[in-house]
Scaffold this motif. Structure first.
Motif, PDB file in Angstrom:
ATOM      1  N   LYS A   1       0.944  -1.179   0.015  1.00 52.57           N
ATOM      2  CA  LYS A   1      -0.322  -0.350  -0.511  1.00 52.57           C
ATOM      3  C   LYS A   1       0.822   1.189  -0.141  1.00 52.57           C
ATOM      4  O   LYS A   1       0.089   2.488  -0.446  1.00 52.57           O
TER       5      LYS A   1
ATOM      6  N   ARG B   1     -19.051   1.129  -2.422  1.00 55.61           N
ATOM      7  CA  ARG B   1     -17.793   2.018  -3.455  1.00 55.61           C
ATOM      8  C   ARG B   1     -17.820   2.071  -4.548  1.00 55.61           C
ATOM      9  O   ARG B   1     -18.283   3.323  -5.258  1.00 55.61           O
TER      10      ARG B   1
ATOM     11  N   HIS C   1     -10.796   2.983  -4.201  1.00 55.62           N
ATOM     12  CA  HIS C   1     -10.840   4.430  -4.247  1.00 55.62           C
ATOM     13  C   HIS C   1     -12.886   4.117  -5.280  1.00 55.62           C
ATOM     14  O   HIS C   1     -12.482   4.245  -6.430  1.00 55.62           O
ATOM     15  N   HIS C   2     -13.472   5.388  -4.992  1.00 55.37           N
ATOM     16  CA  HIS C   2     -14.474   5.420  -5.928  1.00 55.37           C
ATOM     17  C   HIS C   2     -14.805   6.931  -6.842  1.00 55.37           C
ATOM     18  O   HIS C   2     -14.790   5.936  -8.191  1.00 55.37           O
TER      19      HIS C   2
ATOM     20  N   PRO D   1     -17.383   8.074  -0.471  1.00 57.93           N
ATOM     21  CA  PRO D   1     -18.736   7.467   0.477  1.00 57.93           C
ATOM     22  C   PRO D   1     -19.636   8.219   1.369  1.00 57.93           C
ATOM     23  O   PRO D   1     -19.654   7.449   2.288  1.00 57.93           O
TER      24      PRO D   1
ATOM     25  N   GLN E   1      -6.927  13.207  10.886  1.00 57.91           N
ATOM     26  CA  GLN E   1      -8.213  12.510  10.596  1.00 57.91           C
ATOM     27  C   GLN E   1      -8.812  12.036  11.707  1.00 57.91           C
ATOM     28  O   GLN E   1      -8.679  11.763  12.582  1.00 57.91           O
TER      29      GLN E   1
ATOM     30  N   TYR F   1      -1.448   8.697   5.189  1.00 58.30           N
ATOM     31  CA  TYR F   1      -2.401   7.840   5.675  1.00 58.30           C
ATOM     32  C   TYR F   1      -2.512   6.261   5.405  1.00 58.30           C
ATOM     33  O   TYR F   1      -2.581   5.759   4.745  1.00 58.30           O
TER      34      TYR F   1
ATOM     35  N   ARG G   1      -6.611  -0.525   9.913  1.00 56.51           N
ATOM     36  CA  ARG G   1      -6.889   0.867   8.915  1.00 56.51           C
ATOM     37  C   ARG G   1      -7.824   1.847   9.443  1.00 56.51           C
ATOM     38  O   ARG G   1      -7.917   1.574  10.692  1.00 56.51           O
ATOM     39  N   ILE G   2      -7.413   2.575   8.390  1.00 60.79           N
ATOM     40  CA  ILE G   2      -8.540   3.918   9.280  1.00 60.79           C
ATOM     41  C   ILE G   2      -9.300   3.937   9.071  1.00 60.79           C
ATOM     42  O   ILE G   2     -10.333   4.234  10.086  1.00 60.79           O
ATOM     43  N   GLU G   3      -9.882   3.393   8.063  1.00 58.30           N
ATOM     44  CA  GLU G   3     -11.903   3.515   8.382  1.00 58.30           C
ATOM     45  C   GLU G   3     -12.791   2.413   7.978  1.00 58.30           C
ATOM     46  O   GLU G   3     -11.199   1.321   8.258  1.00 58.30           O
TER      47      GLU G   3
HETATM   48  P1  XMP Z   1      -8.006   3.275   4.892  1.00 55.01           P
HETATM   49  O1  XMP Z   1      -9.513   3.204   5.553  1.00 55.01           O
HETATM   50  O2  XMP Z   1      -7.430   2.260   4.204  1.00 55.01           O
HETATM   51  O3  XMP Z   1      -7.942   5.009   4.629  1.00 55.01           O
HETATM   52  O4  XMP Z   1      -6.177   3.237   6.317  1.00 55.01           O
HETATM   53  C1  XMP Z   1      -6.855   5.826   4.039  1.00 55.01           C
HETATM   54  C2  XMP Z   1      -7.717   8.016   3.857  1.00 55.01           C
HETATM   55  O5  XMP Z   1      -8.326   6.778   2.626  1.00 55.01           O
HETATM   56  C3  XMP Z   1      -9.283   7.278   2.132  1.00 55.01           C
HETATM   57  N1  XMP Z   1     -10.767   6.725   1.762  1.00 55.01           N
HETATM   58  C4  XMP Z   1     -10.886   6.296   1.535  1.00 55.01           C
HETATM   59  N2  XMP Z   1     -11.107   7.625  -0.024  1.00 55.01           N
HETATM   60  N3  XMP Z   1     -13.142   6.879  -1.622  1.00 55.01           N
HETATM   61  C5  XMP Z   1     -12.440   7.998  -0.970  1.00 55.01           C
HETATM   62  O6  XMP Z   1     -12.197   9.279  -1.568  1.00 55.01           O
HETATM   63  C6  XMP Z   1     -13.178   5.784  -0.477  1.00 55.01           C
HETATM   64  O7  XMP Z   1     -13.635   4.367  -0.764  1.00 55.01           O
HETATM   65  C7  XMP Z   1     -11.820   5.374   0.685  1.00 55.01           C
HETATM   66  N4  XMP Z   1     -11.550   4.757   1.482  1.00 55.01           N
HETATM   67  C8  XMP Z   1     -10.616   5.109   2.330  1.00 55.01           C
HETATM   68  C9  XMP Z   1      -9.476   7.627   4.331  1.00 55.01           C
HETATM   69  O8  XMP Z   1     -10.823   8.855   4.425  1.00 55.01           O
HETATM   70  C10 XMP Z   1      -8.358   7.826   4.472  1.00 55.01           C
HETATM   71  O9  XMP Z   1      -7.840   9.273   4.299  1.00 55.01           O
END
Ligand code: XMP
Length: 534
Positions: free
Chosen positions: A25, A314, A357-358, A405, A447, A484, A530-532
């Protein structure tokens, strides 16, 4: 496929530095650190390297981390023979990171084996020999295999409590079990700069900084969008706000429309806030909440793994965004382009299958509009620098990121309209309290959000035992390479936490009338979390 115009600042068709992408990643961050050091890169799959090297010999090659184990039957193969040929005959320097380090050590005759404990998160690296001014310190680890012995003639330069061989190599081959490219690794960029300039003898071929970026982005945008209008999807975050501002400056305000879409899962009052920050002139505010709720509620969730469910969500949210933009563009007339604030991590994470990512993987196959993405080569912290340079409002420059999303990722399946409003309320409370406590946006966590977690639990209200829900509060610290890819948990001061807890329990109500009986703090870093939530 949609027509894409992506400006990959700092990447070249034929670059001095090649990054072999093995599925980590954080691979985009390697390119980011090199670019910051003034060197352009080219990222490719290991299988494409032979063809590339026949045309251009790189001065340096990174072999990235990845999810495989070198002993897996189907482990990703690195072009070891070719790398050694280039190293011996052309002096090409090689840097293996995590899986890349294991694959190089294994191929060179070292021993890699399953570690008794996975080493994940931040650990202390102690140096045996200082190299290139790098002194070790906290490093981010994310591996479950270890190096048991080094190839003949290779040296150990640093170790952690659990990994005897955490930093090792020979001559101009450098290997780290940790991730020097991640912001939570102290001075990782020093080690990479030493590799680029002292071991690989690269020359500076990239001018860094927002001024240089804007100077290059201007011709890119005018070439990509020579005639016709553009709509820019604007969430209120820094990426899309910078895209809007740049496109307005290059194409003229009369050709560019910003569209902010309320997708029904925003934080309470968010659209009003974006309105205050971006104004009305040249902006369209679209309330599409019902459409998005319907889209999400139609997704089958029964007997499905959350990963599949949220991946489909997504995708559907991405398609819905495009249909809203295209419908609006048809009504305006003469619109040919869609500007998006897609950044480098969004693209790499989607391409390597880590997060869909969407705005990348969620685009439909057929689109009426051509997509223009001027920030496709930048990371979040670089985009913030460009935002400062363009003079955007400080609240925008430092605004926390939000997934496209939005809060739909912050609840258990199925994602419904009924859950959207308590989550929106909880996030507004969190936002208000964090802002009150930290008036300067730079002091806030990088965040933070509140999520509704599944399952009910017991509580006491009055003298009665009740059952209710729990809200999870997640916050992560800002790090110098805010991307992130890694993150440390942010601890709230006691008095701030008490207010957040009290207000969320008092003010958030679910549709079924059940109270919130607990507010839980998520205290795990990334990795492994993960963050989310989804
Ligand atoms: P994760 O959850 O992977 O997130 O640790 C890292 C960063 O990416 C953002 N994030 C997204 N942004 N569409 C987006 O535009 C998505 O589906 C998506 N998933 C995660 C999240 O806010 C964090 O900053």
């Amino acid at each position: 496929m949609p027509v894409h115009h992506r400006f990959y600042s700092g990447t070249r068709e034929y670059a001095q530095v090649v990054i072999l992408e093995c599925g980590s990643k954080s691979t985009p961050l390697i390119a980011g650190v090199c670019r910051d050091a003034g060197v352009c890169t080219r990222t490719m799959a290991p299988a494409d390297f032979e063809h590339y090297a026949a045309a251009s010999i790189p001065k340096a090659v990174f072999v990235s981390g990845g999810p495989d184990s070198v002993y897996d039957f189907a482990a990703l193969q690195i072009p070891y023979g070719l790398l050694m040929y280039l190293n011996h005959n052309h002096g090409t320097a090689i840097f293996g990171i995590c899986y890349g380090a294991q694959a190089l050590a294994h191929a060179a005759g070292g021993k890699v084996k399953k570690a008794s404990f996975a080493e994940v998160g931040t650990h202390m690296l102690k140096m045996k020999h200082v190299i290139g001014g790098y002194l070790g310190g906290p490093v981010v680890m994310n591996h479950s295999d270890e190096i048991a012995s080094l190839p003949f003639g290779w040296e150990r330069w640093g170790s952690t409590e659990r990994s005897a061989y955490a930093l090792f190599g020979t001559d101009n081959i450098l290997c780290t079990l940790f991730h020097p490219e991640m912001g939570d690794t102290q001075d990782g960029e020093k080690l990479i700069a030493h590799f680029l300039y002292s071991l690989a003898r690269c020359r500076q071929d990239h001018t860094t900084g927002p001024e240089a970026f804007v100077a290059d982005a201007i011709p890119f945008i005018s070439d990509a969008a020579p005639e016709g209008g553009m709509v820019v999807g604007v969430s209120g975050g820094v990426d899309s706000a910078v895209t809007l501002e740049l496109c307005r400056q290059v194409l003229g305000r009369e050709r560019v429309y910003g569209i902010h879409v309320d997708n029904g899962f925003l934080c309470e009052g968010e659209t009003e806030e974006v309105r205050r920050l971006l104004g009305e002139d040249g902006m369209i505010y679209e309330d599409a909440a019902r459409l998005f709720w319907r889209t999400c509620e139609r997704i089958n969730w029964r007997n499905r793994h959350e990963k599949d469910y949220f991946s489909e969500l997504r995708q559907k949210v991405g398609e819905r965004f495009i249909s809203v933009f295209e419908k609006r563009a048809r009504r305006i007339g003469g619109i040919r382009y869609l500007g998006q604030g897609t950044n480098f991590s969004d693209i790499q994470e989607t391409n390597t299958g880590l997060v869909r990512h969407h705005n990348v993987g969620g685009l439909p196959d057929r689109m009426e509009l051509e997509v223009v993405e001027p920030l496709a080569g930048l990371h979040k912290f670089e985009i913030r620098e460009v935002a400062e340079y363009l003079g955007l409002d400080q609240e925008i420059v430092w605004r926390q990121p939000s997934p496209g999303p939005a809060n739909s990722l912050r609840m258990w399946p199925p994602v419904t309209r009924a859950k959207a409003s308590p989550v929106a309320r909880a996030n507004r409370i969190l936002e208000e309290e964090v802002r009150r406590y930290y008036p300067d946006p730079r002091d806030r966590p990088s965040q933070y959000y509140a999520a509704l977690i599944s399952g009910r639990m017991a509580g006491i209200v009055g003298d009665k035992e009740v059952y209710g829900y729990a809200i999870l509060v997640r916050a992560v610290k800002r790090n110098p390479r805010e991307s992130y890819a890694s993150a440390e948990p942010f601890s709230f001061p006691d008095d701030l936490w008490r207010t957040i807890d009290t207000r969320i329990r008092a003010e958030v109500v679910l549709q079924d009338g059940m109270p919130i009986v607990a507010v839980c703090w998520h205290g795990t870093g990334k990795p492994p979390a993960r963050i989310e939530c989804h």
